[in-house]
Design an enzyme around this catalytic site. Structure first.
Site: not given
Length: 391
Positions: A383-384
């Site tokens: 996600c990051v």
């Protein structure tokens, strides 16, 4: 009582991925959380015209290709993260330093936060203050990089709107994709739909996998038919077919992203995280549905999928008791010669996940990190991060 010895709240009661952001009182738009498709949730795989993206010869490659760089974003908002901010910053720095052992990492930070980001990330990570950010979810806000197989690269933006205006402010994050492309001097095109990178997987060979509840949603693409959304996605990614997974609308800020559960390994190959047999909450049932869909699907070339399983953790045995915690091994990140994944304190499941990833990605080092603060924020390592493929 020691952490982990008390039963974890049932997963069906969890607010879900990043829902704590709205629970914290941030502005939430009053858009409907219904899918545009209507009717019962079911799998749909349709061919679609790839449009200009494919005609130009550009497509988004599968994650396993060599990378030129990883892009990340530095969180600094106490309004968003509140008491979790310092812990999340430490997790982001750990992820960045670990990836930097294998490939270059550039961290986008707000000018006032550059010094702190550099201090925590260390000298192996490049921190720049040229691209303002609101939060750390580069998978959803960053540009999608495409290659043409002949040394060319360009970028596509997915028109980030704060996960359907669930999170405000998101004005900087809405501009990250275009600004990052300009920083690199790469061509940039806005896609013909609103989506996030975590809701779309590509096998790099013409097939996409996408979450219906997130993308076919009135808070992102009101009035667009499924056929129109598919055409826009395929044009953006250089693909010709879409496999839809139903997802779960309205239970978390993302409306359920596919990259927490199912990932492509290559053409007609996938892996799906599976719950314990005793788990009966909506998230566990979603995982089972995704596995069933992929095992009966065919790729853009008509090839049946080979689908592997990765066993999820026992929430009664993990370290965190945060009700928002997401224990996703499937949210791993591939970088040059390594797989960066999470571990949650369920030692048996952590070891089994490591063994599965080592088998799926032979020759790559498997790094397992404690990112519990980020997990309590509803996200993970994929996600990051956003990969910039080598041309």
């Amino acid at each position: 009582m020691a952490k982990g010895s008390e039963p974890h709240p049932p997963t069906g009661l969890r607010l879900g991925r990043r829902r704590f952001l709205t629970a914290a009182g941030l502005a939430v738009a009053g858009t409907a959380l219904t899918t545009a498709a209507g009717g019962p949730a079911r799998a749909s795989q349709r061919a679609a015209t790839a449009g200009a993206g494919l005609a130009a010869g550009f497509r988004v490659p599968v994650d396993t290709v060599p990378h030129a760089r990883t892009w990340m974003a530095w969180p600094d908002s106490s309004t968003i993260w509140r008491s979790k901010l310092s812990g999340v910053q430490s997790n982001i720095a750990l992820i960045a330093r670990t990836i930097a052992k294998y490939e270059p990492v550039t961290m986008c930070a707000n000018p006032a936060s550059v010094a702190k980001a550099r201090s925590l990330c260390g000298p192996t990570v490049t921190v720049i203050g040229d691209i303002p950010v609101d939060d750390c979810w580069m998978r959803d806000t960053g540009p999608v990089f495409r290659t043409d197989g002949a040394g060319g690269r360009d970028t596509v933006g997915l028109n980030f709107n704060g996960w359907g205006n669930h999170q405000n402010p998101h004005g900087n994050d809405a501009l990250v994709a275009g600004r990052l492309a300009a920083y690199l001097g790469l061509p940039f095109t806005a896609a013909g739909l609103v989506a996030e990178g975590g809701a779309i997987e590509t096998d790099g060979a013409g097939t996409l996998m996408a979450t219906r509840s997130s993308i076919l949603n009135a808070n992102r693409n009101p009035g667009m038919s499924q056929a129109a959304v598919e055409k826009a996605m395929c044009a953006a990614y250089g693909a010709t077919a879409v496999i839809w997974v139903p997802g779960i609308a309205g239970q978390d800020i993302t409306d359920d992203h596919v990259d927490a559960t199912s990932r492509f390994l290559g053409a007609a190959e996938a892996v799906v995280q599976q719950p314990l047999a005793t788990d009966t909450d909506v998230w566990s049932e979603d995982q089972r549905r995704q596995y069933a869909i992929l095992t009966s699907a065919t790729s853009a070339q008509g090839t049946p999928f080979t689908v592997s399983r990765i066993q999820g953790p026992d929430y009664n045995l993990i370290r965190s008791t945060d009700p928002n915690f997401v224990g996703s091994y499937a949210n791993y990140y591939l970088c040059n010669n390594a797989v960066i994944s999470a571990q949650f304190g369920d030692s048996r499941a952590d070891s089994a996940a490591r063994a599965t990833l080592a088998r799926l990605f032979p020759g790559r080092t498997v790094e397992q990190l404690n990112i519990d603060y980020l997990g309590a924020g509803g996200g993970g390592i994929h996600c990051v991060t956003q990969q910039q493929p080598a041309a």
